[in-house]
Design an enzyme around this catalytic site. Sequence first.
Site, PDB file in Angstrom:
ATOM      1  N   ARG A  19       0.855  -1.190   0.000  1.00 53.84           N
ATOM      2  CA  ARG A  19       0.000   0.000   0.000  1.00 53.84           C
ATOM      3  C   ARG A  19       0.888   1.235   0.000  1.00 53.84           C
ATOM      4  O   ARG A  19       1.899   1.284   0.733  1.00 53.84           O
ATOM      5  CB  ARG A  19      -0.912   0.021   1.230  1.00 53.84           C
ATOM      6  CG  ARG A  19      -2.129  -0.895   1.127  1.00 53.84           C
ATOM      7  CD  ARG A  19      -3.103  -0.450   0.029  1.00 53.84           C
ATOM      8  NE  ARG A  19      -4.259  -1.309  -0.090  1.00 53.84           N
ATOM      9  CZ  ARG A  19      -4.358  -2.370  -0.900  1.00 53.84           C
ATOM     10  NH1 ARG A  19      -3.340  -2.717  -1.665  1.00 53.84           N
ATOM     11  NH2 ARG A  19      -5.479  -3.059  -0.952  1.00 53.84           N
ATOM     12  N   GLU A  24      -2.638   7.836  -4.193  1.00 56.75           N
ATOM     13  CA  GLU A  24      -3.078   7.206  -5.433  1.00 56.75           C
ATOM     14  C   GLU A  24      -4.390   7.797  -5.956  1.00 56.75           C
ATOM     15  O   GLU A  24      -5.304   8.007  -5.136  1.00 56.75           O
ATOM     16  CB  GLU A  24      -3.299   5.715  -5.126  1.00 56.75           C
ATOM     17  CG  GLU A  24      -2.847   4.818  -6.205  1.00 56.75           C
ATOM     18  CD  GLU A  24      -2.812   3.375  -5.710  1.00 56.75           C
ATOM     19  OE1 GLU A  24      -1.926   3.046  -4.904  1.00 56.75           O
ATOM     20  OE2 GLU A  24      -3.672   2.607  -6.145  1.00 56.75           O
ATOM     21  N   HIS A  39      -0.693   0.038  -9.768  1.00 55.49           N
ATOM     22  CA  HIS A  39      -1.399  -0.804  -8.784  1.00 55.49           C
ATOM     23  C   HIS A  39      -1.953  -2.059  -9.472  1.00 55.49           C
ATOM     24  O   HIS A  39      -3.171  -2.262  -9.536  1.00 55.49           O
ATOM     25  CB  HIS A  39      -2.512  -0.023  -8.079  1.00 55.49           C
ATOM     26  CG  HIS A  39      -2.929  -0.657  -6.784  1.00 55.49           C
ATOM     27  ND1 HIS A  39      -3.425   0.049  -5.720  1.00 55.49           N
ATOM     28  CD2 HIS A  39      -2.912  -1.965  -6.381  1.00 55.49           C
ATOM     29  CE1 HIS A  39      -3.705  -0.773  -4.718  1.00 55.49           C
ATOM     30  NE2 HIS A  39      -3.409  -2.007  -5.105  1.00 55.49           N
TER      31      HIS A  39
END
Length: 323
Positions: free
Chosen positions: A236, A265, A283
Site C-alpha cells: 500500500r 493514489e 497498482h
Amino acid sequence: MTAAAGVVLATRELPEPFETLKTDFDVRVLGFAPSEKELAALVPGVDALICLVDDPVTADVIHAADRLKIVASYAVGVNQIDRTAAAARNIWVTHTPNVLTDATADLTVGLLLALSRRIVEGDRMVRTGKFAGWAPDLLLGRDLKGKVFGIVGPGRIGRAVARRAKAFGMSVIATGRSPRIEGDPDDPPRVSFDELLRRSDVVSLHVPLTYETWRLFKSETFAKMKPGSFLINTSRGPVIDEVALVQALETGPIAGAALDVYENEPAITPALLDDDRVVLTPHAGSATVETRREMARMVVEDVRRVLTGEKPLRPAPPEKPAR
Ligand code: GLV
C-alpha cells in the site's frame, strides 16, 4: 429466488461471474470512483456494497447505511473500509485472500528484475533512438545471486516472493508479525526491522496498511538502509513517505525504487516521475485475467451467502485499534 431479494451496489462492473448476481438481486453499478459523500448518499436502501481498493467506505458511509449486511472488498486489502464501524453495526466485511498471492508475487519479481537490470530504462533508450550499439558499459545493472532480499511482512504474499527470490540465488530474510511456519523451508528466517534494513540489498514490502505501517518508511528508516539498495512496494502506498523516498534517492542511501502503489493514489509525487532509477506500475499486483475473475467469483459467492442468511467464507480480519 426473486429479483428483489436484495439490493447490491457495486462501485464498478467486475469480471464475468459478477453477471450471475444480476439474475437474483437488484444490482446497481456506479461505474466511477465515488467520493465518501457520494457513497454515503448512495448506501441507504443497499444490502450489499462491493467496493474497490480505494473506495472510501468510512464510518460516515457505514452510518448512512440502513440495511447494509456486507461490504465486500474486491481486493485482499481492506484498509479502505472502516471495519470498526462495520463491526459495531454487525456488517460483514469480506475480502479475497490467497487467490492473488502468486500474481502479486510475480509482479514483485518483475519489478525486482526491472530494477536490477534496468529494463524500463533500456526500453526507453531503444524507443527514443538512443541505442547506438553494444558497449562494455551500457546500462550495467546488478546481479541478484548472492545478494540479500529482505521481506517486510512475511505473510502469504511475502512468503511467495521469498520462494521466487531464493530461485534467483538470493538469501532471504524477513521481519514482521507473521509467525514462522515450522518445517517450511521457504519461510525466511526472522530478523529485527533494523537488521533487515542494514543487511538487505533489496527490501520488498508486503504489509497491510495499518496504524503501525503508515509511513513505516520515513527519513529515519531510509537512513538505516544499506547504501546502494533497492526498495520495492507492492503493498500500500502510504507505507512509504514519498517525500522522504525522493530524498533518499537524491542523497542516498538507496539506488532505486519500484512502486506499484502510491501515497496519494492515483497522484504520483512528481520527482518520482522524473527519476530514471524509479520504476512505476499502476497498482497492478492482482491484474491478471485469471486472478481478477477468481476474485469476482469470491466476492459474488460471499455476497450471495450473506444475502441468503449464511456466513461469508472470507471475513476480513478485525481492525486493530488506533493507539
Ligand atoms: C490489491 O491491492 C489488493 O489488496 O487486492
